[in-house]
Design a protein around this motif. Structure first.
Motif, mmCIF file in Angstrom:
data_model
loop_
_atom_site.group_PDB
_atom_site.id
_atom_site.type_symbol
_atom_site.label_atom_id
_atom_site.label_comp_id
_atom_site.label_asym_id
_atom_site.label_seq_id
_atom_site.Cartn_x
_atom_site.Cartn_y
_atom_site.Cartn_z
ATOM 1 N N VAL A 290 0.832 -1.205 0.000
ATOM 2 C CA VAL A 290 0.000 0.000 0.000
ATOM 3 C C VAL A 290 0.872 1.263 0.000
ATOM 4 C CG1 VAL A 290 -1.748 1.313 1.256
ATOM 5 C CG2 VAL A 290 -1.991 -1.170 1.014
ATOM 6 N N PRO A 291 1.847 1.395 0.914
ATOM 7 C CA PRO A 291 2.734 2.564 0.804
ATOM 8 C C PRO A 291 3.510 2.624 -0.505
ATOM 9 C CG PRO A 291 2.938 1.546 2.964
ATOM 10 C CD PRO A 291 2.110 0.622 2.133
ATOM 11 N N ALA A 292 3.864 1.451 -1.064
ATOM 12 C CA ALA A 292 4.592 1.453 -2.341
ATOM 13 C C ALA A 292 3.750 2.080 -3.439
ATOM 14 C CB ALA A 292 4.991 0.030 -2.720
ATOM 15 N N ALA A 293 2.479 1.713 -3.516
ATOM 16 C CA ALA A 293 1.607 2.305 -4.533
ATOM 17 C C ALA A 293 1.455 3.807 -4.307
ATOM 18 C CB ALA A 293 0.241 1.626 -4.507
ATOM 19 N N GLU A 294 1.324 4.193 -3.047
ATOM 20 C CA GLU A 294 1.195 5.627 -2.744
ATOM 21 C C GLU A 294 2.469 6.381 -3.117
ATOM 22 O OE1 GLU A 294 -1.820 4.907 1.076
ATOM 23 O OE2 GLU A 294 0.341 5.186 1.385
ATOM 24 N N ARG A 295 3.611 5.776 -2.850
ATOM 25 C CA ARG A 295 4.890 6.422 -3.169
ATOM 26 C C ARG A 295 5.067 6.557 -4.674
ATOM 27 N NH1 ARG A 295 7.573 3.064 -0.721
ATOM 28 N NH2 ARG A 295 8.592 1.806 -2.336
ATOM 29 N N PHE A 296 4.775 5.503 -5.414
ATOM 30 C CA PHE A 296 4.918 5.549 -6.872
ATOM 31 C C PHE A 296 3.954 6.567 -7.469
ATOM 32 C CE2 PHE A 296 6.343 0.825 -6.960
ATOM 33 C CZ PHE A 296 7.580 1.194 -6.441
ATOM 34 N N SER A 297 2.744 6.652 -6.907
ATOM 35 C CA SER A 297 1.772 7.620 -7.407
ATOM 36 C C SER A 297 2.287 9.038 -7.227
ATOM 37 C CB SER A 297 0.434 7.438 -6.689
ATOM 38 O OG SER A 297 -0.506 8.384 -7.120
ATOM 39 N N ALA A 298 2.904 9.292 -6.067
ATOM 40 C CA ALA A 298 3.455 10.626 -5.828
ATOM 41 C C ALA A 298 4.609 10.930 -6.772
ATOM 42 C CB ALA A 298 3.912 10.732 -4.378
ATOM 43 N N GLU A 299 5.429 9.906 -7.055
ATOM 44 C CA GLU A 299 6.581 10.111 -7.935
ATOM 45 C C GLU A 299 6.152 10.346 -9.375
ATOM 46 O OE1 GLU A 299 8.844 6.593 -7.349
ATOM 47 O OE2 GLU A 299 9.584 7.169 -5.346
ATOM 48 N N LEU A 300 5.160 9.569 -9.844
ATOM 49 C CA LEU A 300 4.716 9.682 -11.230
ATOM 50 C C LEU A 300 3.751 10.833 -11.436
ATOM 51 C CD1 LEU A 300 4.111 5.863 -11.824
ATOM 52 C CD2 LEU A 300 5.782 7.260 -13.062
ATOM 53 N N GLY A 301 3.082 11.239 -10.364
ATOM 54 C CA GLY A 301 2.019 12.224 -10.468
ATOM 55 C C GLY A 301 0.672 11.536 -10.400
ATOM 56 N N GLU A 302 -0.170 11.973 -9.485
ATOM 57 C CA GLU A 302 -1.454 11.307 -9.283
ATOM 58 C C GLU A 302 -2.289 11.323 -10.557
ATOM 59 O OE1 GLU A 302 -5.533 11.678 -6.581
ATOM 60 O OE2 GLU A 302 -3.926 13.172 -6.392
ATOM 61 N N LEU A 303 -2.842 10.167 -10.869
ATOM 62 C CA LEU A 303 -3.755 10.025 -12.003
ATOM 63 C C LEU A 303 -5.076 9.446 -11.501
ATOM 64 C CD1 LEU A 303 -1.321 8.674 -14.755
ATOM 65 C CD2 LEU A 303 -2.506 10.883 -14.769
ATOM 66 N N PRO A 304 -6.180 9.721 -12.187
ATOM 67 C CA PRO A 304 -7.481 9.266 -11.696
ATOM 68 C C PRO A 304 -7.604 7.758 -11.703
ATOM 69 C CG PRO A 304 -7.674 10.189 -13.906
ATOM 70 C CD PRO A 304 -6.291 10.493 -13.435
ATOM 71 N N GLN A 305 -8.365 7.241 -10.751
ATOM 72 C CA GLN A 305 -8.670 5.821 -10.672
ATOM 73 C C GLN A 305 -9.879 5.665 -9.751
ATOM 74 O OE1 GLN A 305 -7.991 4.234 -7.553
ATOM 75 N NE2 GLN A 305 -7.013 6.032 -6.647
ATOM 76 N N VAL A 306 -10.410 4.456 -9.652
ATOM 77 C CA VAL A 306 -11.714 4.267 -9.018
ATOM 78 C C VAL A 306 -11.639 3.685 -7.621
ATOM 79 C CG1 VAL A 306 -12.880 4.002 -11.236
ATOM 80 C CG2 VAL A 306 -11.957 1.970 -10.083
ATOM 81 N N ASN A 307 -10.457 3.669 -7.013
ATOM 82 C CA ASN A 307 -10.281 2.917 -5.787
ATOM 83 C C ASN A 307 -9.779 3.798 -4.661
ATOM 84 O OD1 ASN A 307 -10.069 0.671 -4.065
ATOM 85 N ND2 ASN A 307 -9.337 -0.613 -5.731
ATOM 86 N N THR A 308 -9.688 3.202 -3.473
ATOM 87 C CA THR A 308 -9.117 3.887 -2.314
ATOM 88 C C THR A 308 -7.615 4.068 -2.469
ATOM 89 O OG1 THR A 308 -10.812 2.878 -0.911
ATOM 90 C CG2 THR A 308 -8.891 3.794 0.201
#
Length: 814
Positions: A134-152
């Protein structure tokens, strides 16, 4: 080649949110597996599938885990030695004897890691440390830039099974572990790196073009020979010194064609590839192929843009189901379990399975079983319901993953379509993504450039679609019913299921309606006292947004408000079955205009209220029986048309369907109020509308009458009024229940009134009980015989209980 499997695995928490009593504790581990299953096997956590346990275990996905094992090597390592990880979930660092040899970040691909220089004679230590997912996905999202998706959680920032982070039918149990085998492979000189057998057919001659890639050992540059064999034909090809690939083309005369179920047989041909040098055989590869051609017609026509799949030049109407991973913990899905589930699909008259893009590329067992069963496979690339960055490091992972998946799956004749993504192109247009995305990448380049280029290079024998839904027409909305594929979710989310009849789609690749799991599955998993649709654990097992509200609103126009939980369970199960049956019947009645309908969904990954036909424990819901009837080769269905009611005869078989059909308008007491004899002549693989005379079709009193069609071994029923508005009386049944070989038999005869949607909910009596048929409508005086398979010894009369022997009549009279 020699293969060694490390043994004695343990796992321990090494960082994150683990509770104090588990911190650094070594737990026996199973590989392949995952940490949830290891903790469960050690009795350290409750079952995440039961009651409200899911939320108690979210800490697992926020904890770093370290797997450790050892292996032994006799003597010095001679030649090459690779550590081959077939599946790591997901962000991992691999150590051999304390030295980091690789770092990974993709669940959907394998890794081959040279370790000869690190391994020593005797005992060696191996460790794989997984970063908390879960933190890995959050970290990668911050690095790549948040993009829309349908989940928590930002599942779209990491190459991991998207539904591992929860879905509207799945639990939030973000996993870590070695989910596919991990082995040490020793080899010398050269090895086979990849084999891609591509088939073509010209008349009765099959051509097998075998593409072989080899990896040479360091310093090895000798001439090699590749020998390919299939169907009694073999041919050697030389790989000159320094080169690493070869193409062997075999001509197979009098080839037997592979067909989807219902169109012919499924002959498979063994293929063997041997790699050798002047001195010895170095490596072998074995697989199977089937000879067939496949095409996709998306050429615009007078009605828009079709989406018609053809096999061996013959158009195939897709009687399809969407497939999700059969367990939230995929490592425990066995071949036997896949065989059961896919056989259930085939037995429901399904001929196509779409592997949804939020799951996984399935195991070899899955595709091999589809090859044998004749089930066509539509394979999504693994992108679903979100925007995906096209920059590194995600881009490189996507390319490596896609190339491996295409290469691995090319042998399978069942695979007939590659699809770029699930709902992402639609989402970009309609789901208010554009303000967040701005001018950044979001996946379009994957779906329209990178993925089709990989398919064109590695597997030009199969068609490609950029997404589902997709219009195939520039400037046309991706979910336009007249163009390409569409998803219908207004029904269920906002509209009544009778709205299906308003659509005239070319191909429906998703549509569905919810219902609860079977009683045995529900009561095994949920122990609320009392159970209610909104009791605490029931809500944990209802993941859809406002799911219970939609169930209630979807029920209201059709059936009375249930007074008990048992009635709620039966009514919502029945309503789900009726909704999907109505949709399938309508789409099939459109004839050549619509070339396929793919139900959302076949299966579940845990016990849950969902759109599935088979629940999380593998039991067939009432929907399964309705789907089997609606997907039958031959179907009679009443359909409203501009000129009034028509009887539509659908013949999806290779033989003409001819004969008479008697249509009768009857009272609920069975009396014939009017009738007409119709003549039916339906060519193979075609659909015919039979007008019904006005006097027969129009009811005198809609609340008390129904229309019945009988002919050609099939029947159809049309109730003029919804149950809530009708005067359908209580059922008058004569029931005989008795033990027979292998289980029980229940014989039911209708008394003075019509019995609608008669069912034996056998699993309420014995959890292993399976009934052969369900949802039968009986005219007065007619009899149905239900056969129930079970190993349980019970009082046969239990199957006649009012909570087991069910009908729609009960709901109106309760």
């Amino acid at each position: 080649m020699h293969v060694t499997t490390p043994a004695g695995w343990t796992v321990r928490a090494v960082g994150g949110d683990a509770p104090p009593h588990l911190a650094a504790r070594r737990v026996p581990a199973t590989v392949p597996g995952c940490v949830h299953l290891d903790l469960l096997a050690a009795d350290l956590i409750p079952d995440p599938y039961l009651d409200a346990n899911e939320a108690l275990l979210h800490w697992i996905g926020r904890t770093d885990w370290r797997y450790e094992a050892e292996f032994h090597v006799d003597g010095e390592v001679a030649g090459e030695l690779d550590l081959v990880a077939h599946g790591l979930d997901t962000v991992a660092e691999i150590e051999v004897n304390g030295r980091v040899v690789a770092a990974t970040r993709n669940m959907h691909r394998s890794y081959r890691i040279p370790v000869a220089g690190v391994v020593r004679p005797g005992r060696n230590e191996l460790a794989v440390t997984f970063a908390a997912p879960v933190p890995a996905a959050e970290r990668f999202s911050a690095e790549l830039g948040e993009l829309p998706q349908v989940n928590t959680h930002p599942f779209n920032a990491i190459r991991k099974m998207a539904c591992s982070y929860g879905w509207d039918w799945g639990p939030d149990v973000a996993t870590s572990g070695i989910w596919r085998p991990l082995e040490l492979e020793a080899w010398n000189g050269a090895r086979i790196a990849a084999v891609r057998p591509l088939v073509a057919v010209d008349g009765n001659v099959g051509t097998l073009t075998v593409h072989v890639d080899v990896q040479r050992a360091s310093g090895s540059d000798s001439e090699l020979t590749v020998l390919a064999e299939a169907a009694g034909v073999s041919l050697p090809v030389t790989i000159p010194a320094g080169e690493t690939s070869a193409v062997v083309k075999l001509r197979v005369p009098d080839v037997r064609l592979w067909w989807p179920v219902g169109y012919g047989e499924q002959p498979l041909y063994d293929v063997e590839v041997t790699l050798s040098d002047a001195a010895q055989s170095l490596d072998t590869w074995a697989g199977r192929v089937g000879f067939r051609t496949v095409a996709l017609d998306v050429e615009p026509d007078a009605d828009g843009t079709p989406f018609t799949l053809s096999v061996n030049g013959r158009p195939v109407f897709a009687r399809g189901v969407n497939w999700i991973p059969d367990d939230a913990f995929p490592s425990r899905i066995t071949r036997a379990r896949l065989a059961e589930r896919l056989t259930q699909a085939r037995d429901a008259n399904v001929n196509l399975v779409r592997i949804w893009g939020g799951g996984i590329y399935e195991s070899e067992d899955f595709y091999d079983l589809c090859d044998r069963l004749g089930l066509l496979v539509w394979q999504d690339f693994l992108f679903a319901c979100g925007g995906y960055a096209e920059e590194e490091p995600l881009r490189g992972e996507v390319i490596a993953e896609a190339r491996e998946a295409v290469t691995r799956l090319t042998p399978h004749p069942s695979l007939i379509l590659w699809n770029g993504c699930n709902e992402n192109i639609w989402g970009y247009e309609d789901w208010d993504w554009k303000p967040l995305i701005g001018d950044r990448t979001w996946g379009w380049g994957y779906y329209t450039e990178i993925l089709p280029a990989i398919v064109a290079e590695l597997d030009p024998t199969r068609p490609y679609s950029a997404g589902s839904p997709y219009s195939f027409t520039p400037g046309v909305h991706p979910n336009d019913p007249a163009h390409g594929t569409m998803h219908i979710w207004e029904v269920w989310n906002r509209e009544d299921y009778t709205t299906y009849r308003d659509y005239r789609p070319r191909f429906v690749s998703e549509f569905g309606f919810q219902g609860p799991p079977t009683w045995a599955t529900l009561t095994r998993a949920i122990h609320d006292e009392p159970r209610r649709p909104d009791s605490p654990a029931m809500l944990v097992h209802q993941k859809a947004e406002d799911g219970n509200g939609k169930l209630e609103r979807g029920l209201a126009p059709h059936l009375p408000r249930p007074r008990t939980f048992e009635d709620w369970h039966w009514a919502t199960s029945l309503n789900q079955a009726r909704a999907i049956s109505l949709g399938i019947d309508h789409f099939r009645s459109l004839g050549a205009l619509c070339s396929g309908t793919v139900l959302w969904q076949l299966n579940d990954m845990w016990p849950v209220t969902s759109w599935a036909a088979i629940d999380g424990d593998g039991r067939r819901k009432p929907l399964w029986y309705a789907m089997r009837r609606s997907f039958a080769d031959r179907l009679l269905t009443f359909q409203p048309r501009a000129g009034g009611l028509a009887l539509v005869a659908v013949n999806d078989s290779d033989e003409a369907w001819t004969g008479g059909v008697m249509v009768t308008r009857r009272g609920f007491d069975g009396s014939v109020l009017d009738s007409a004899a119709l003549s039916m002549n339906v060519a193979a693989r075609s659909t015919v509308e039979l007008p019904i005379p006005h006097d027969v079709a129009v009811a005198g009193e809609v609340r008390d009458e129904l229309l019945v069609a009988e002919g050609g071994g099939e029947e159809a029923f049309w109730f003029y009024a919804e149950d809530v508005e009708s005067r359908l009386p209580a059922a008058d049944l004569a029931v005989k229940a008795e033990a027979v070989a292998g289980g029980y038999q229940v014989t039911v005869t209708a008394g003075a009134v019509v019995v609608r949607d008669l069912a034996v909910l056998a699993d309420r009596v014995a959890p292993d009980a399976v009934v052969d048929d369900m949802l039968l409508t009986l005219l007065p005086g007619r009899t149905a015989v239900f056969t129930i398979a079970t190993a349980a010894e019970v009082d046969p009369e239990a199957f006649a209980s009012p909570l087991v022997l069910r009908s729609a009549n009960q709901l109106l009279s309760s």
